[in-house]
Design a protein around this motif. Structure first.
Motif, PDB file in Angstrom:
ATOM      1  N   VAL A 300       0.856  -1.189   0.000  1.00  0.00           N
ATOM      2  CA  VAL A 300       0.000   0.000   0.000  1.00  0.00           C
ATOM      3  C   VAL A 300       0.893   1.239   0.000  1.00  0.00           C
ATOM      4  O   VAL A 300       2.059   1.194   0.388  1.00  0.00           O
ATOM      5  N   ILE A 301       0.302   2.361  -0.449  1.00  0.00           N
ATOM      6  CA  ILE A 301       0.967   3.662  -0.381  1.00  0.00           C
ATOM      7  C   ILE A 301       0.408   4.396   0.819  1.00  0.00           C
ATOM      8  O   ILE A 301      -0.809   4.512   0.981  1.00  0.00           O
ATOM      9  N   CYS A 302       1.293   4.892   1.679  1.00  0.00           N
ATOM     10  CA  CYS A 302       0.888   5.547   2.929  1.00  0.00           C
ATOM     11  C   CYS A 302       1.288   7.022   2.880  1.00  0.00           C
ATOM     12  O   CYS A 302       2.445   7.361   3.164  1.00  0.00           O
ATOM     13  N   PRO A 303       0.369   7.932   2.528  1.00  0.00           N
ATOM     14  CA  PRO A 303       0.712   9.356   2.444  1.00  0.00           C
ATOM     15  C   PRO A 303       0.475  10.097   3.755  1.00  0.00           C
ATOM     16  O   PRO A 303      -0.181  11.147   3.790  1.00  0.00           O
ATOM     17  N   ASP A 304       0.977   9.544   4.869  1.00  0.00           N
ATOM     18  CA  ASP A 304       0.784  10.214   6.149  1.00  0.00           C
ATOM     19  C   ASP A 304       1.959  11.117   6.522  1.00  0.00           C
ATOM     20  O   ASP A 304       1.801  12.034   7.325  1.00  0.00           O
ATOM     21  N   LYS A 305       3.127  10.873   5.936  1.00  0.00           N
ATOM     22  CA  LYS A 305       4.306  11.711   6.204  1.00  0.00           C
ATOM     23  C   LYS A 305       4.782  12.444   4.959  1.00  0.00           C
ATOM     24  O   LYS A 305       5.348  13.536   5.045  1.00  0.00           O
ATOM     25  N   ARG A 306       4.612  11.834   3.808  1.00  0.00           N
ATOM     26  CA  ARG A 306       5.025  12.423   2.535  1.00  0.00           C
ATOM     27  C   ARG A 306       3.923  12.210   1.508  1.00  0.00           C
ATOM     28  O   ARG A 306       3.229  11.190   1.557  1.00  0.00           O
ATOM     29  N   GLY A 307       3.784  13.148   0.576  1.00  0.00           N
ATOM     30  CA  GLY A 307       2.769  13.000  -0.457  1.00  0.00           C
ATOM     31  C   GLY A 307       2.666  14.236  -1.316  1.00  0.00           C
ATOM     32  O   GLY A 307       3.436  15.182  -1.188  1.00  0.00           O
ATOM     33  N   ASN A 308       1.665  14.226  -2.210  1.00  0.00           N
ATOM     34  CA  ASN A 308       1.430  15.363  -3.091  1.00  0.00           C
ATOM     35  C   ASN A 308      -0.061  15.676  -3.117  1.00  0.00           C
ATOM     36  O   ASN A 308      -0.799  15.292  -2.202  1.00  0.00           O
ATOM     37  N   ILE A 309      -0.530  16.337  -4.165  1.00  0.00           N
ATOM     38  CA  ILE A 309      -1.924  16.789  -4.192  1.00  0.00           C
ATOM     39  C   ILE A 309      -2.902  15.626  -4.294  1.00  0.00           C
ATOM     40  O   ILE A 309      -4.077  15.765  -3.924  1.00  0.00           O
ATOM     41  N   ALA A 310      -2.457  14.460  -4.765  1.00  0.00           N
ATOM     42  CA  ALA A 310      -3.352  13.312  -4.872  1.00  0.00           C
ATOM     43  C   ALA A 310      -3.902  12.901  -3.513  1.00  0.00           C
ATOM     44  O   ALA A 310      -5.008  12.338  -3.420  1.00  0.00           O
ATOM     45  N   ARG A 311      -3.171  13.188  -2.435  1.00  0.00           N
ATOM     46  CA  ARG A 311      -3.604  12.805  -1.093  1.00  0.00           C
ATOM     47  C   ARG A 311      -4.881  13.539  -0.666  1.00  0.00           C
ATOM     48  O   ARG A 311      -5.616  13.083   0.208  1.00  0.00           O
ATOM     49  N   PHE A 312      -5.176  14.712  -1.292  1.00  0.00           N
ATOM     50  CA  PHE A 312      -6.303  15.541  -0.870  1.00  0.00           C
ATOM     51  C   PHE A 312      -7.523  15.398  -1.771  1.00  0.00           C
ATOM     52  O   PHE A 312      -8.526  16.072  -1.541  1.00  0.00           O
ATOM     53  N   ILE A 313      -7.454  14.547  -2.806  1.00  0.00           N
ATOM     54  CA  ILE A 313      -8.624  14.313  -3.646  1.00  0.00           C
ATOM     55  C   ILE A 313      -9.553  13.350  -2.918  1.00  0.00           C
ATOM     56  O   ILE A 313      -9.148  12.244  -2.560  1.00  0.00           O
ATOM     57  N   ASN A 314     -10.785  13.746  -2.699  1.00  0.00           N
ATOM     58  CA  ASN A 314     -11.704  12.979  -1.866  1.00  0.00           C
ATOM     59  C   ASN A 314     -12.411  11.883  -2.644  1.00  0.00           C
ATOM     60  O   ASN A 314     -12.417  11.857  -3.876  1.00  0.00           O
ATOM     61  N   GLY A 315     -13.014  10.974  -1.889  1.00  0.00           N
ATOM     62  CA  GLY A 315     -13.732   9.856  -2.478  1.00  0.00           C
ATOM     63  C   GLY A 315     -15.229  10.098  -2.509  1.00  0.00           C
ATOM     64  O   GLY A 315     -15.762  10.961  -1.814  1.00  0.00           O
ATOM     65  N   ILE A 316     -15.909   9.310  -3.311  1.00  0.00           N
ATOM     66  CA  ILE A 316     -17.362   9.420  -3.442  1.00  0.00           C
ATOM     67  C   ILE A 316     -18.037   8.446  -2.481  1.00  0.00           C
ATOM     68  O   ILE A 316     -17.427   7.501  -1.993  1.00  0.00           O
ATOM     69  N   ASN A 317     -19.296   8.702  -2.234  1.00  0.00           N
ATOM     70  CA  ASN A 317     -20.137   7.743  -1.531  1.00  0.00           C
ATOM     71  C   ASN A 317     -20.712   6.803  -2.587  1.00  0.00           C
ATOM     72  O   ASN A 317     -21.687   7.136  -3.271  1.00  0.00           O
ATOM     73  N   ASN A 318     -20.077   5.638  -2.758  1.00  0.00           N
ATOM     74  CA  ASN A 318     -20.525   4.735  -3.827  1.00  0.00           C
ATOM     75  C   ASN A 318     -21.717   3.871  -3.416  1.00  0.00           C
ATOM     76  O   ASN A 318     -22.007   2.880  -4.068  1.00  0.00           O
ATOM     77  N   HIS A 319     -22.423   4.286  -2.346  1.00  0.00           N
ATOM     78  CA  HIS A 319     -23.651   3.609  -1.949  1.00  0.00           C
ATOM     79  C   HIS A 319     -24.885   4.379  -2.428  1.00  0.00           C
ATOM     80  O   HIS A 319     -26.005   3.902  -2.262  1.00  0.00           O
ATOM     81  N   THR A 320     -24.684   5.592  -2.979  1.00  0.00           N
ATOM     82  CA  THR A 320     -25.809   6.399  -3.442  1.00  0.00           C
ATOM     83  C   THR A 320     -25.590   6.810  -4.893  1.00  0.00           C
ATOM     84  O   THR A 320     -24.446   6.927  -5.360  1.00  0.00           O
ATOM     85  N   LEU A 321     -26.681   7.062  -5.589  1.00  0.00           N
ATOM     86  CA  LEU A 321     -26.597   7.482  -6.986  1.00  0.00           C
ATOM     87  C   LEU A 321     -25.993   8.873  -7.096  1.00  0.00           C
ATOM     88  O   LEU A 321     -25.190   9.142  -8.006  1.00  0.00           O
TER      89      LEU A 321
END
Length: 373
Positions: A300-321
């Motif tokens: 896995v990739i762990c962006p807790d100490k190092r990362g870029n802008i991809a770490r701040f792109i949020n996820g969707i609620n894939n349980h709703t339309l």
């Protein structure tokens, strides 16, 4: 009659008097005044201890006032008050591991602003004298040659497009400044590459041939696009994105310009570690890198100490339309020179001001997204 005093004796007498006189006293310098810290600051940093109650049945949520859904009720380790995970802002998707403080007890970190020089140093931007030069990839040249081909063939062979940076240098500095502020607030370092730290997975463990069922290989044309975008990032020509803070979603990413379908947005970066070492990790941004036949070799990739802008792109609620409609990009795992990499790509045209979302459960359906807005 007293004997007369000679001139020489008088001079000696005067000289002796002068030598025995005490020097004039100078006022002693006053000691420097000590600056005392405010009581509120001292109490904020002081150690705390919570006395456990005998009965927690009467504890309710400080936000909604309800004591229902006790399995979703978090207790602050400082004030001992309760909060529903869904009532917190931003919402918490998982029960945190270890101690947890409510928003009031944890305080809010001051958002740090960055000057132009600090932004250049923060991202280690390479200065170039030909910054105004327009770069075109071989992919663009090939596109001109393919105009006579059928649209059906082009649809089957869709390729990655390089992002188009904002033309205004001040706008690009503002975009990088928002990312630097967000990374600093989370006490993270900027990194545009995968990092292999001691005590975690070595680089030799990241081999695409270990993927269960195989992994798609990034084509030569897409490799050129990836290298072009990486070169632009090193020059400070970043994708047209800004990081903003939302009271409900936390840090999130917005488009600061038009982004076309199939545009490369960013590579997901951070520390590479074995999944078995992160089974009890409460980091909310772990990204699957390798799903090996032998589960002990999965990464896995762990962006807790190092990362870029991809770490701040949020996820969707894939349980709703409605949640699924918000998705406008996806994460795709590729084999790049024999190593696993994760790329974020636009799945449709994204307008300026639109927020970026992708499905956290693109490969596995284990992430709890039913609380996402």
């Amino acid at each position: 009659m007293a004997p007369a005093t000679t001139v020489a004796a008088a001079r000696r007498l005067v000289g002796s008097r002068r030598r025995t006189e005490a020097p004039p006293r100078r006022p002693s310098p006053s000691p420097p005044q000590r600056k005392l810290r405010p009581v509120a600051e001292i109490m904020a940093r002081a150690r705390y201890a919570v006395v456990e109650r005998a009965d927690y049945s009467d504890v309710g949520c400080e936000q909604c006032g309800s004591g229902e859904r006790p399995d979703e009720l978090l207790l602050c380790d400082k004030c001992d008050k309760g909060f529903h995970m869904k009532c917190l802002r931003p919402i918490m998707a998982r029960v945190p591991i270890g101690s947890w403080l409510c928003p009031k007890c944890s305080g809010h970190r001051r958002v740090r602003s960055f000057s132009q020089k600090k932004i250049i140093d923060f991202f280690r931007i390479q200065k170039s004298c030909d910054g105004k030069k327009k770069f075109t990839s071989n992919q663009d040249t090939r596109k001109r040659r393919r105009r006579s081909r059928s649209l059906v063939l082009l649809k089957k062979r869709r390729r990655l497009l390089p992002f188009i940076p904002s033309e205004d240098p001040n706008q690009r500095l503002n975009q990088m400044g928002t990312l630097a502020s967000a990374l600093t607030a989370l006490q993270m370092e900027f990194s545009d590459d995968l990092t292999y730290s001691p005590g975690m997975a070595p680089r030799s463990a990241n081999q695409a041939k270990f993927e269960n069922g195989g992994m798609q290989v990034l084509s030569k044309e897409d490799m050129e696009t990836l290298e072009l975008c990486r070169a632009m990032n090193r020059r400070g020509e970043c994708p047209p994105l800004i990081v903003v803070f939302d009271s409900c979603e936390g840090y999130t990413v917005e488009a600061d310009g038009q982004i076309k379908d199939m545009t490369f947005i960013a590579e997901y970066t951070g520390d590479v570690d074995y999944i078995k070492n992160r089974e009890n990790d409460d980091c909310d941004s772990l990204m699957t890198l390798l799903l090996a036949t032998d589960s002990s070799k999965s990464l896995v990739i762990c962006p807790d100490k190092r990362g870029n802008i991809a770490r701040f792109i949020n996820g969707i609620n894939n349980h709703t339309l409605e949640g699924k409609k918000k998705q406008n990009c996806k994460c795709v795992r590729y084999s790049v020179n024999g190593e696993c990499r994760v790329l974020l790509v636009a799945t449709r045209d994204i307008a300026k001001g639109e927020r970026l979302y992708y499905d956290y459960n693109g490969y596995e359906h284990e992430y709890p997204t039913h609380h996402f807005v």
